[in-house]
Write a protein that holds these residues in place. Structure first.
Motif, mmCIF file in Angstrom:
data_model
loop_
_atom_site.group_PDB
_atom_site.id
_atom_site.type_symbol
_atom_site.label_atom_id
_atom_site.label_comp_id
_atom_site.label_asym_id
_atom_site.label_seq_id
_atom_site.Cartn_x
_atom_site.Cartn_y
_atom_site.Cartn_z
ATOM 1 N N ALA A 239 0.814 -1.214 0.000
ATOM 2 C CA ALA A 239 0.000 0.000 0.000
ATOM 3 C C ALA A 239 0.848 1.265 0.000
ATOM 4 O O ALA A 239 0.546 2.219 -0.734
ATOM 5 N N ASP A 240 1.910 1.311 0.805
ATOM 6 C CA ASP A 240 2.732 2.519 0.866
ATOM 7 C C ASP A 240 3.419 2.784 -0.468
ATOM 8 O O ASP A 240 3.491 3.931 -0.932
ATOM 9 N N THR A 241 3.906 1.727 -1.085
ATOM 10 C CA THR A 241 4.550 1.876 -2.393
ATOM 11 C C THR A 241 3.546 2.312 -3.443
ATOM 12 O O THR A 241 3.825 3.202 -4.261
ATOM 13 N N LEU A 242 2.368 1.708 -3.433
ATOM 14 C CA LEU A 242 1.343 2.069 -4.398
ATOM 15 C C LEU A 242 0.946 3.531 -4.256
ATOM 16 O O LEU A 242 0.744 4.235 -5.254
ATOM 17 N N ARG A 243 0.843 4.001 -3.041
ATOM 18 C CA ARG A 243 0.478 5.400 -2.818
ATOM 19 C C ARG A 243 1.510 6.345 -3.459
ATOM 20 O O ARG A 243 1.159 7.325 -4.116
ATOM 21 N N VAL A 244 2.790 6.021 -3.274
ATOM 22 C CA VAL A 244 3.862 6.827 -3.885
ATOM 23 C C VAL A 244 3.765 6.785 -5.405
ATOM 24 O O VAL A 244 3.860 7.816 -6.082
ATOM 25 N N TYR A 245 3.556 5.585 -5.943
ATOM 26 C CA TYR A 245 3.447 5.433 -7.395
ATOM 27 C C TYR A 245 2.260 6.225 -7.939
ATOM 28 O O TYR A 245 2.360 6.882 -8.989
ATOM 29 N N TYR A 246 1.136 6.134 -7.244
ATOM 30 C CA TYR A 246 -0.072 6.817 -7.710
ATOM 31 C C TYR A 246 0.147 8.331 -7.736
ATOM 32 O O TYR A 246 -0.139 8.991 -8.746
ATOM 33 N N GLU A 247 0.656 8.879 -6.649
ATOM 34 C CA GLU A 247 0.852 10.327 -6.574
ATOM 35 C C GLU A 247 1.870 10.794 -7.614
ATOM 36 O O GLU A 247 1.672 11.839 -8.256
ATOM 37 N N LYS A 248 2.927 10.037 -7.794
ATOM 38 C CA LYS A 248 3.969 10.399 -8.759
ATOM 39 C C LYS A 248 3.387 10.458 -10.174
ATOM 40 O O LYS A 248 3.655 11.403 -10.934
ATOM 41 N N THR A 249 2.578 9.463 -10.514
ATOM 42 C CA THR A 249 1.992 9.396 -11.852
ATOM 43 C C THR A 249 0.949 10.480 -12.064
ATOM 44 O O THR A 249 0.963 11.197 -13.079
ATOM 45 N N VAL A 250 0.044 10.632 -11.118
ATOM 46 C CA VAL A 250 -1.042 11.596 -11.279
ATOM 47 C C VAL A 250 -0.521 13.026 -11.281
ATOM 48 O O VAL A 250 -1.007 13.871 -12.049
ATOM 49 N N ASN A 251 0.478 13.318 -10.456
ATOM 50 C CA ASN A 251 1.033 14.669 -10.458
ATOM 51 C C ASN A 251 1.616 15.023 -11.822
ATOM 52 O O ASN A 251 1.454 16.162 -12.295
#
Length: 275
Positions: free
Chosen positions: A120-132
């Protein structure tokens, strides 16, 4: 890329079974190269629709009114020297924003291998990085789709909760019968119920099934058969992958579906707008 002429549907096609509240949604998985192409041709392309795949979608939108979501990789491979969204031009941000009513972009994965050992923590970082980066490229949060199809349908319960906290409004599940033994955090019973009811919600996260993968259709007869099975459902969800979007049959069947929906007055919608 050219738009194919509408199909002549068989006389016994059950158009009278169309769901009265049904809508159609198109999406394209594994997207990344459209941004690389726009970046590489930023001095030549005057419009995002000079990019062939986006131009094809624009033709379908102008003729039939389709809406489409591209589910995006940040990069094809972060461990190699591959193009990333951070490399993408934002020259076309105003044009992307002006078309956000029908053309949107959502998170798919950070790269093609990221579904393995995801937490979950890794996915959150990936999601924010991509969406930003997607917001920077497209110029607006209005261009961001929050009802996602994740790569390989991978997300345990902690990952799903992390996405919900990030503002994700729903998840598109796999096509029934594609051989998968797991789909996100759903149990076998919940997954079956999502397909039976065409919608399932648990702990604030809705799920709705994907109905058709366009590149799996091996003949026109198969197209008519699966379309007939889909139209009684309220959520009609159809997808393909960016790496096969130039395939003649994929283009043909997407055009046929768009024209059919237009003729039958089936609206085109984003699932996030219905959640």
């Amino acid at each position: 890329i050219s738009v194919y002429l509408p199909a002549a549907f068989p006389e016994d096609f059950p158009a009278d079974q169309i769901h009265p509240d049904g809508y159609l949604h198109f999406s394209v998985d594994d997207s990344n190269s459209i941004f690389e192409d726009l970046t590489n041709n930023r001095r030549r392309y005057k419009s995002i629709f000079d990019q062939p795949f986006l131009g094809f979608m624009k033709q379908l939108h102008d003729r039939y009114g389709i809406v489409v979501s591209f589910y995006v990789f940040y990069s094809w491979n972060l461990n190699e020297d591959c193009f990333t969204l951070a490399d993408a031009t934002d020259r076309y941000a105003a044009e992307f924003s002006a078309n956000a009513d029908w053309l949107r972009f959502g998170f798919h994965a950070i790269d093609a291998a990221a579904y393995e050992n995801l937490d979950a923590d890794t996915l959150r970082v990936y999601y924010e990085k991509t969406v930003n980066e997607l917001i920077r490229i497209t110029g607006s949060e209005a261009c961001i789709d929050t009802f996602l199809r994740l790569d390989r349908y991978t997300a345990d319960d902690a990952c799903v909760e992390a996405l919900r906290e990030e503002g994700v409004t729903g998840l598109l599940t796999a096509v029934l019968g594609d051989g998968r033994t797991a789909c996100y955090d759903l149990s076998d019973e919940e997954y079956a119920l999502a397909h039976q009811e065409d919608w399932f919600a648990a702990d604030g996260m809705p799920y709705t099934p994907t109905d058709i993968c366009l590149e799996w259709l091996e003949s026109d007869e198969a197209f008519f058969d699966v379309t007939a099975q889909m139209i009684p459902e309220p959520q009609m969800v159809v997808f393909t992958h960016e790496w096969i979007l130039e395939d003649a049959n994929v283009q043909k069947y997407m055009t046929w579906l768009a024209a059919f929906a237009y003729e039958q007055q089936i609206p085109f919608r984003f699932p996030e707008d219905m959640a």
